[in-house]
Design a protein around this motif. Sequence first.
Motif, PDB file in Angstrom:
ATOM      1  N   ILE A  75      70.277  45.790  67.645  1.00 37.05           N
ATOM      2  CA  ILE A  75      70.555  46.380  66.332  1.00 37.05           C
ATOM      3  C   ILE A  75      71.405  47.631  66.483  1.00 37.05           C
ATOM      4  O   ILE A  75      72.392  47.831  65.762  1.00 37.05           O
ATOM      5  CB  ILE A  75      69.238  46.688  65.603  1.00 37.05           C
ATOM      6  N   ASP A  76      71.049  48.473  67.457  1.00 32.04           N
ATOM      7  CA  ASP A  76      71.799  49.704  67.680  1.00 32.04           C
ATOM      8  C   ASP A  76      73.199  49.417  68.215  1.00 32.04           C
ATOM      9  O   ASP A  76      74.191  50.006  67.749  1.00 32.04           O
ATOM     10  CB  ASP A  76      71.047  50.603  68.661  1.00 32.04           C
ATOM     11  N   ALA A  77      73.310  48.527  69.197  1.00 33.29           N
ATOM     12  CA  ALA A  77      74.603  48.241  69.819  1.00 33.29           C
ATOM     13  C   ALA A  77      75.582  47.616  68.835  1.00 33.29           C
ATOM     14  O   ALA A  77      76.795  47.857  68.906  1.00 33.29           O
ATOM     15  CB  ALA A  77      74.411  47.322  71.026  1.00 33.29           C
ATOM     16  N   LEU A  78      75.060  46.837  67.899  1.00 29.03           N
ATOM     17  CA  LEU A  78      75.906  46.146  66.929  1.00 29.03           C
ATOM     18  C   LEU A  78      76.048  46.900  65.615  1.00 29.03           C
ATOM     19  O   LEU A  78      76.751  46.442  64.711  1.00 29.03           O
ATOM     20  CB  LEU A  78      75.334  44.754  66.657  1.00 29.03           C
ATOM     21  N   ALA A  79      75.372  48.049  65.520  1.00 27.70           N
ATOM     22  CA  ALA A  79      75.422  48.880  64.311  1.00 27.70           C
ATOM     23  C   ALA A  79      75.059  48.076  63.061  1.00 27.70           C
ATOM     24  O   ALA A  79      75.703  48.177  62.011  1.00 27.70           O
ATOM     25  CB  ALA A  79      76.804  49.514  64.151  1.00 27.70           C
ATOM     26  N   LEU A  80      73.997  47.276  63.174  1.00 24.29           N
ATOM     27  CA  LEU A  80      73.555  46.480  62.036  1.00 24.29           C
ATOM     28  C   LEU A  80      72.745  47.339  61.070  1.00 24.29           C
ATOM     29  O   LEU A  80      72.074  48.290  61.465  1.00 24.29           O
ATOM     30  CB  LEU A  80      72.711  45.296  62.509  1.00 24.29           C
ATOM     31  N   ARG A  81      72.791  46.981  59.796  1.00 31.61           N
ATOM     32  CA  ARG A  81      72.134  47.748  58.729  1.00 31.61           C
ATOM     33  C   ARG A  81      70.970  46.961  58.140  1.00 31.61           C
ATOM     34  O   ARG A  81      71.046  45.735  57.994  1.00 31.61           O
ATOM     35  CB  ARG A  81      73.125  48.042  57.616  1.00 31.61           C
ATOM     36  N   PRO A  82      69.896  47.648  57.750  1.00 34.08           N
ATOM     37  CA  PRO A  82      68.805  46.948  57.055  1.00 34.08           C
ATOM     38  C   PRO A  82      69.319  46.284  55.780  1.00 34.08           C
ATOM     39  O   PRO A  82      70.200  46.822  55.098  1.00 34.08           O
ATOM     40  CB  PRO A  82      67.813  48.063  56.734  1.00 34.08           C
ATOM     41  N   PHE A  83      68.748  45.129  55.463  1.00 28.60           N
ATOM     42  CA  PHE A  83      69.214  44.360  54.319  1.00 28.60           C
ATOM     43  C   PHE A  83      68.017  43.662  53.697  1.00 28.60           C
ATOM     44  O   PHE A  83      67.200  43.056  54.396  1.00 28.60           O
ATOM     45  CB  PHE A  83      70.250  43.325  54.772  1.00 28.60           C
TER      46      PHE A  83
ATOM     47  N   GLU B  30      60.050  41.478  49.833  1.00 29.90           N
ATOM     48  CA  GLU B  30      59.286  42.719  49.901  1.00 29.90           C
ATOM     49  C   GLU B  30      57.793  42.443  50.054  1.00 29.90           C
ATOM     50  O   GLU B  30      57.029  43.318  50.457  1.00 29.90           O
ATOM     51  CB  GLU B  30      59.551  43.554  48.647  1.00 29.90           C
ATOM     52  N   ARG B  31      57.357  41.234  49.744  1.00 26.53           N
ATOM     53  CA  ARG B  31      55.954  40.862  49.890  1.00 26.53           C
ATOM     54  C   ARG B  31      55.642  40.384  51.309  1.00 26.53           C
ATOM     55  O   ARG B  31      54.476  40.154  51.638  1.00 26.53           O
ATOM     56  CB  ARG B  31      55.599  39.761  48.885  1.00 26.53           C
ATOM     57  N   LEU B  32      56.655  40.208  52.118  1.00 31.30           N
ATOM     58  CA  LEU B  32      56.486  39.744  53.488  1.00 31.30           C
ATOM     59  C   LEU B  32      56.882  40.865  54.449  1.00 31.30           C
ATOM     60  O   LEU B  32      57.686  41.723  54.108  1.00 31.30           O
ATOM     61  CB  LEU B  32      57.362  38.514  53.747  1.00 31.30           C
ATOM     62  N   PRO B  33      56.356  40.850  55.668  1.00 35.16           N
ATOM     63  CA  PRO B  33      56.722  41.906  56.622  1.00 35.16           C
ATOM     64  C   PRO B  33      58.073  41.697  57.290  1.00 35.16           C
ATOM     65  O   PRO B  33      58.458  42.480  58.156  1.00 35.16           O
ATOM     66  CB  PRO B  33      55.587  41.845  57.648  1.00 35.16           C
ATOM     67  N   LEU B  34      58.800  40.645  56.910  1.00 32.40           N
ATOM     68  CA  LEU B  34      60.098  40.373  57.523  1.00 32.40           C
ATOM     69  C   LEU B  34      61.048  41.550  57.377  1.00 32.40           C
ATOM     70  O   LEU B  34      61.072  42.221  56.345  1.00 32.40           O
ATOM     71  CB  LEU B  34      60.745  39.139  56.874  1.00 32.40           C
ATOM     72  N   LYS B  35      61.871  41.758  58.408  1.00 35.94           N
ATOM     73  CA  LYS B  35      62.943  42.740  58.356  1.00 35.94           C
ATOM     74  C   LYS B  35      64.260  42.044  58.691  1.00 35.94           C
ATOM     75  O   LYS B  35      64.335  41.287  59.668  1.00 35.94           O
ATOM     76  CB  LYS B  35      62.695  43.882  59.345  1.00 35.94           C
ATOM     77  N   PHE B  36      65.273  42.306  57.887  1.00 39.83           N
ATOM     78  CA  PHE B  36      66.594  41.728  58.106  1.00 39.83           C
ATOM     79  C   PHE B  36      67.594  42.843  58.414  1.00 39.83           C
ATOM     80  O   PHE B  36      67.574  43.897  57.771  1.00 39.83           O
ATOM     81  CB  PHE B  36      67.085  40.982  56.863  1.00 39.83           C
TER      82      PHE B  36
END
Length: 249
Positions: A9-17, A24-30
Motif C-alpha cells: 500500500i505504501d510503495a504503490l501510494a494507494l488510497r483508502p476507498f 461500512e457494515r463489514l470490516p473490509l478495507k479497500f
Amino acid sequence: MESEAQGLIDALALRPFVPRPFYERLPLKFYRGSYRDHPTDPLELTITIPGKDPRYEVDSIGTEPAAVAAFATVTEFHPTVLVSAGTAGSFAKHGASIGRVYLSDSTFYFHDHRIPLPGWDKFGKGAYPSLDVSHLARELSLPLGNISSDNSLDFTEQDLAAIVSHGAVVKEMEATAVAWVGYITGTPMFAIKSITDLIDTHPDAPSEFQKNFAMAVTNLTEKTLAVIDAFARTDEKTAVIEHQQKLPR
C-alpha cells in the motif's frame, strides 16, 4: 493480514476507498490507485484486506474472510485478474527456505475439507485452477508450487497426507478460497506466497511464523511489486484477457 499488505500500500501510494455504504457494515478495507510508472496505459490496482474481526479485534484470517473479500472485489471492481498475496508454510524437502517467494502452479486445493460422500468428496478437495504464470516465474526467477489451504496454522496427520496427495508444496489459509471465487466468477487468479515456516523441519509453526514474519513480508512486497511491473505491460494484460475468455463458466 493488514501488516502483510501495508508495504505494498505504501510503495504503490494507494488510497483508502469505500465503494458504497454497504461495506461500512463489514470490516473490509479497500485501497485503490494506478501503477505510477505507466501513465499512458495505467494499471488500475485494488488491494482488499478482510480487516479486523469486530468481535475478537484481531485480523480476519482464513478462508471465509478471504472469500468474502475476493467476492466483494470482483463485484465492485471487475478485475482482470485476482491475486492472493501473503505468507505461508512449506517443506524443506521440496527446496523451500524461509523468505522464499512462490508463485502458484496449476492447482489450488483444500486439505481439511473431508467429506466422504460421492460428489462432495471432490467438492471438498477443491482443485481450482491457477492462471498460468510460468512465464513470470521464469522472468523473475521465482519457483512454482501447488498450494493447499485450510483454516489452521498447525496440521493433523490427515491434513499432511492430503497435502502430499495434492502434490502441494505451499500450505496456507486463504488462496484456495480466492481461487474458488475466481472460478465461479470467471476471473483468472493466481497467488504469491512468502514462506515463514518449514513444516518438516520446524513443526512449531506459530513460533516460526512470528520469528520469520517480518522478513517474509519484506520479500513478499519486493516480489509482488516485480510481478505488478510485469503485469503492467500490455502483452501481459492481453495474455490474461485471452486466458479469461477460455475459463469454464
